[in-house]
Design a protein around this motif. Structure first.
Motif, PDB file in Angstrom:
ATOM      1  N   GLY A 200       0.757  -1.240   0.000  1.00 28.44           N
ATOM      2  CA  GLY A 200       0.000   0.000   0.000  1.00 28.44           C
ATOM      3  C   GLY A 200       0.785   1.287   0.000  1.00 28.44           C
ATOM      4  O   GLY A 200       0.202   2.377  -0.075  1.00 28.44           O
ATOM      5  N   TRP A 201       2.121   1.219   0.065  1.00 23.43           N
ATOM      6  CA  TRP A 201       2.902   2.460   0.032  1.00 23.43           C
ATOM      7  C   TRP A 201       2.852   3.080  -1.358  1.00 23.43           C
ATOM      8  O   TRP A 201       2.841   2.378  -2.374  1.00 23.43           O
ATOM      9  CB  TRP A 201       4.352   2.171   0.412  1.00 23.43           C
ATOM     10  CG  TRP A 201       5.268   3.357   0.192  1.00 23.43           C
ATOM     11  CD1 TRP A 201       5.418   4.439   1.001  1.00 23.43           C
ATOM     12  CD2 TRP A 201       6.137   3.580  -0.930  1.00 23.43           C
ATOM     13  NE1 TRP A 201       6.330   5.318   0.460  1.00 23.43           N
ATOM     14  CE2 TRP A 201       6.788   4.808  -0.726  1.00 23.43           C
ATOM     15  CE3 TRP A 201       6.429   2.839  -2.089  1.00 23.43           C
ATOM     16  CZ2 TRP A 201       7.714   5.335  -1.622  1.00 23.43           C
ATOM     17  CZ3 TRP A 201       7.348   3.355  -2.986  1.00 23.43           C
ATOM     18  CH2 TRP A 201       7.982   4.595  -2.755  1.00 23.43           C
ATOM     19  N   GLN A 202       2.826   4.407  -1.397  1.00 20.04           N
ATOM     20  CA  GLN A 202       2.911   5.131  -2.662  1.00 20.04           C
ATOM     21  C   GLN A 202       3.902   6.274  -2.503  1.00 20.04           C
ATOM     22  O   GLN A 202       3.922   6.932  -1.455  1.00 20.04           O
ATOM     23  CB  GLN A 202       1.543   5.692  -3.072  1.00 20.04           C
ATOM     24  CG  GLN A 202       0.523   4.642  -3.468  1.00 20.04           C
ATOM     25  CD  GLN A 202       0.920   3.910  -4.744  1.00 20.04           C
ATOM     26  OE1 GLN A 202       1.555   4.482  -5.633  1.00 20.04           O
ATOM     27  NE2 GLN A 202       0.560   2.631  -4.830  1.00 20.04           N
ATOM     28  N   PRO A 203       4.743   6.508  -3.523  1.00 17.22           N
ATOM     29  CA  PRO A 203       5.677   7.643  -3.431  1.00 17.22           C
ATOM     30  C   PRO A 203       4.926   8.961  -3.481  1.00 17.22           C
ATOM     31  O   PRO A 203       3.780   9.038  -3.965  1.00 17.22           O
ATOM     32  CB  PRO A 203       6.567   7.462  -4.667  1.00 17.22           C
ATOM     33  CG  PRO A 203       5.708   6.717  -5.638  1.00 17.22           C
ATOM     34  CD  PRO A 203       4.842   5.802  -4.816  1.00 17.22           C
ATOM     35  N   GLY A 204       5.559  10.003  -2.969  1.00 13.38           N
ATOM     36  CA  GLY A 204       4.975  11.331  -3.038  1.00 13.38           C
ATOM     37  C   GLY A 204       4.913  11.829  -4.465  1.00 13.38           C
ATOM     38  O   GLY A 204       5.533  11.257  -5.370  1.00 13.38           O
ATOM     39  N   PRO A 205       4.193  12.917  -4.706  1.00 18.25           N
ATOM     40  CA  PRO A 205       4.001  13.409  -6.083  1.00 18.25           C
ATOM     41  C   PRO A 205       5.288  13.811  -6.790  1.00 18.25           C
ATOM     42  O   PRO A 205       5.363  13.763  -8.011  1.00 18.25           O
ATOM     43  CB  PRO A 205       3.066  14.618  -5.890  1.00 18.25           C
ATOM     44  CG  PRO A 205       3.170  14.977  -4.440  1.00 18.25           C
ATOM     45  CD  PRO A 205       3.465  13.709  -3.724  1.00 18.25           C
ATOM     46  N   GLU A 206       6.307  14.167  -6.045  1.00 18.46           N
ATOM     47  CA  GLU A 206       7.576  14.586  -6.649  1.00 18.46           C
ATOM     48  C   GLU A 206       8.654  13.519  -6.515  1.00 18.46           C
ATOM     49  O   GLU A 206       9.812  13.765  -6.844  1.00 18.46           O
ATOM     50  CB  GLU A 206       8.062  15.878  -5.984  1.00 18.46           C
ATOM     51  CG  GLU A 206       7.083  17.035  -6.073  1.00 18.46           C
ATOM     52  CD  GLU A 206       6.796  17.433  -7.523  1.00 18.46           C
ATOM     53  OE1 GLU A 206       7.735  17.394  -8.345  1.00 18.46           O
ATOM     54  OE2 GLU A 206       5.642  17.760  -7.813  1.00 18.46           O
ATOM     55  N   GLU A 207       8.276  12.321  -6.032  1.00 21.92           N
ATOM     56  CA  GLU A 207       9.260  11.281  -5.774  1.00 21.92           C
ATOM     57  C   GLU A 207       9.240  10.197  -6.839  1.00 21.92           C
ATOM     58  O   GLU A 207       8.187   9.909  -7.432  1.00 21.92           O
ATOM     59  CB  GLU A 207       9.006  10.624  -4.417  1.00 21.92           C
ATOM     60  CG  GLU A 207       9.367  11.470  -3.224  1.00 21.92           C
ATOM     61  CD  GLU A 207       9.216  10.683  -1.928  1.00 21.92           C
ATOM     62  OE1 GLU A 207      10.115  10.784  -1.081  1.00 21.92           O
ATOM     63  OE2 GLU A 207       8.201   9.980  -1.769  1.00 21.92           O
ATOM     64  N   GLU A 208      10.404   9.567  -7.054  1.00 28.23           N
ATOM     65  CA  GLU A 208      10.484   8.383  -7.896  1.00 28.23           C
ATOM     66  C   GLU A 208      10.203   7.157  -7.041  1.00 28.23           C
ATOM     67  O   GLU A 208      10.265   7.191  -5.813  1.00 28.23           O
ATOM     68  CB  GLU A 208      11.875   8.282  -8.528  1.00 28.23           C
ATOM     69  CG  GLU A 208      12.209   9.417  -9.467  1.00 28.23           C
ATOM     70  CD  GLU A 208      13.586   9.261 -10.089  1.00 28.23           C
ATOM     71  OE1 GLU A 208      14.332   8.369  -9.632  1.00 28.23           O
ATOM     72  OE2 GLU A 208      13.915  10.026 -11.001  1.00 28.23           O
ATOM     73  N   THR A 209       9.875   6.068  -7.720  1.00 25.05           N
ATOM     74  CA  THR A 209       9.585   4.823  -7.003  1.00 25.05           C
ATOM     75  C   THR A 209      10.891   4.084  -6.780  1.00 25.05           C
ATOM     76  O   THR A 209      11.277   3.203  -7.551  1.00 25.05           O
ATOM     77  CB  THR A 209       8.590   3.962  -7.809  1.00 25.05           C
ATOM     78  OG1 THR A 209       7.460   4.762  -8.140  1.00 25.05           O
ATOM     79  CG2 THR A 209       8.126   2.758  -6.996  1.00 25.05           C
ATOM     80  N   THR A 210      11.597   4.463  -5.730  1.00 24.67           N
ATOM     81  CA  THR A 210      12.919   3.913  -5.442  1.00 24.67           C
ATOM     82  C   THR A 210      13.014   3.506  -3.977  1.00 24.67           C
ATOM     83  O   THR A 210      12.203   3.921  -3.136  1.00 24.67           O
ATOM     84  CB  THR A 210      14.015   4.949  -5.723  1.00 24.67           C
ATOM     85  OG1 THR A 210      13.829   6.070  -4.836  1.00 24.67           O
ATOM     86  CG2 THR A 210      13.969   5.435  -7.161  1.00 24.67           C
ATOM     87  N   ALA A 211      14.051   2.718  -3.670  1.00 24.87           N
ATOM     88  CA  ALA A 211      14.295   2.342  -2.285  1.00 24.87           C
ATOM     89  C   ALA A 211      14.611   3.570  -1.435  1.00 24.87           C
ATOM     90  O   ALA A 211      14.261   3.622  -0.246  1.00 24.87           O
ATOM     91  CB  ALA A 211      15.432   1.331  -2.203  1.00 24.87           C
TER      92      ALA A 211
END
Length: 313
Positions: A200-211
Motif C-alpha cells: 500500500g505504500w505510494q511515493p509522493g508526487p515529486e518522488e520516484e519509485t525507489t528504495a
C-alpha cells in the motif's frame, strides 16, 4: 614509460562507473553513466565503452598499465563473460572481448563486484587487519565477496562469496537467477520497493519509485516502509549468520545504495544476526558500513587487477 595507474570499471544494474586508480588506492578522473535499463547487450557495452573513452581523454591515461573490472554477477573470469541477474541484456556476454576492443592490448582482469568491494575494504577500509571478512553490496541486486585467511577469495570463476543468491526463505519469491527465496528477492532495492508497493505504500508526487523514497517514508514513520526495510535487514542478517557458520568470518562490511538507509537497515540486520548466529563460533561478528563508500568497487577492481598481474609468470 611509467604505468603506475590501473583503469577500473564498476558495473552494476544502476550505474557504470570508471576511474584511474593509483597504487595507494586513490581514485582519479572518475566517470559515470547510467546502466541502460533492459537494453540489448551491445547497448550496455556501448555505455561501458563511453566511460572508457572518457577516461582515455585524460592526460594520465598514458600511465595506465592494465584494466580491472568489477561487475555484477555472475561473472566468468575464465571465459571473460558476464551474465548479471540485474542486467537482462547480458547473458554469457563477452564483456572482456568487447572491452579489449576499446583498450587495445592492456591486460584485463574480471571479478565479481562483491569480490572487488571486499578487497577494497580489506586493503583500506572497514575490514583492515581482519583475517576473515564478508563484503556485501546491497543495491539493484545483492552481491558479495570473501576475505579468507587474509586474502580476497575470487574462486575459479570470480564469484566466490556471491551471498545474494543463497536461500533465506524456502517458500519465497522466484528469483531471476532461477532460485527461490534468495536474499536478493528480499533485500535488493527493487525488492524493497515491490514489497512496499504491494502493501500500500505510494511515493509522493515529486518522488520516484525507489528504495531511497521508501527509506524517506520510513523516516517519516510510514509503517509499511519501515516493515519493508525491516524484512530486508532480517534477510541480510540471516545470510551473514550463514556465512559465519560456513567460514567463520569476523566482520561483515555492508555497502551499496540501499545501505545508505543507515540504521533503518542495520538495526534489523544486527538483531537478525543475533537471533540466527547461535553457534559459539558465530557470536561476535561485527556488522559495519563500508568505509570507502561508493568508490569501493573501483578501488577493489584495481586491487584485484594488480594482484593478478603480480601472480603472472
Amino acid at each position: 614509460m611509467t604505468t603506475d595507474l590501473v583503469a577500473a570499471l564498476d558495473i552494476g544494474g544502476t550505474k557504470i562507473a570508471g576511474a584511474l586508480v593509483d597504487e595507494r588506492g586513490t581514485v582519479h578522473a572518475r566517470q559515470q553513466v547510467p546502466t541502460p535499463p533492459s537494453a540489448p547487450g551491445e547497448t550496455v557495452l556501448a555505455a561501458v565503452a563511453d566511460v572508457l573513452s572518457r577516461l582515455a581523454e585524460d592526460g594520465r591515461w598514458s600511465r595506465v598499465g592494465a584494466l580491472g573490472i568489477g561487475s555484477a554477477g555472475p561473472v566468468d573470469a575464465v571465459s571473460g563473460t558476464v551474465g548479471p541477474v540485474n542486467i537482462p541484456g547480458w547473458r554469457d556476454f563477452p564483456l572482456v572481448e568487447g572491452v579489449r576492443q576499446v583498450v587495445g592490448g592492456l591486460p584485463v582482469t574480471l571479478v565479481g563486484d562483491g569480490v572487488a568491494m571486499v578487497a577494497a575494504e580489506h586493503a583500506a577500509g572497514a575490514a583492515v587487519g581482519r583475517r576473515n571478512a564478508l563484503g556485501m553490496v546491497v543495491s539493484t541486486g545483492v552481491g558479495g565477496g570473501l576475505v579468507l585467511d587474509g586474502r580476497p577469495l575470487s574462486g575459479p570463476t570470480g564469484n566466490s562469496g556471491h551471498i545474494g543468491h543463497i536461500c533465506v526463505e524456502l517458500s519465497g519469491d522466484e528469483c531471476p537467477c532461477g532460485g527461490r527465496g534468495c536474499v536478493e528477492t528480499i533485500a535488493s532495492g527493487p525488492s524493497i520497493v515491490r514489497r512496499a508497493l504491494a502493501r500500500g505504500w505510494q511515493p509522493g508526487p515529486e518522488e520516484e519509485t525507489t528504495a531511497a523514497a521508501v527509506a524517506r517514508a520510513a523516516g517519516r514513520g510510514d509503517e509499511v516502509a519501515v516493515e519493508a526495510f525491516d524484512r530486508a535487514g532480517r534477510a541480510l542478517g540471516a545470510a551473514v549468520a550463514a556465512a559465519a557458520a560456513l567460514v567463520e568470518i569476523e566482520v561483515a562490511v555492508i555497502g551499496g545504495g540501499v545501505a545508505q538507509a543507515g540504521e533503518l537497515l542495520f538495526a534489523p540486520l544486527r538483531a537478525s544476526l543475533d537471533l540466527y548466529a547461535g553457534l559459539s563460533f558465530t557470536h561476535g561478528v561485527q556488522v559495519l558500513p563500508t568505509r570507502i563508500g561508493s568508490d569501493a568497487g573501483l578501488v577493489g577492481a584495481a586491487a584485484a587487477c594488480r594482484a593478478e598481474l603480480l601472480e603472472l609468470p
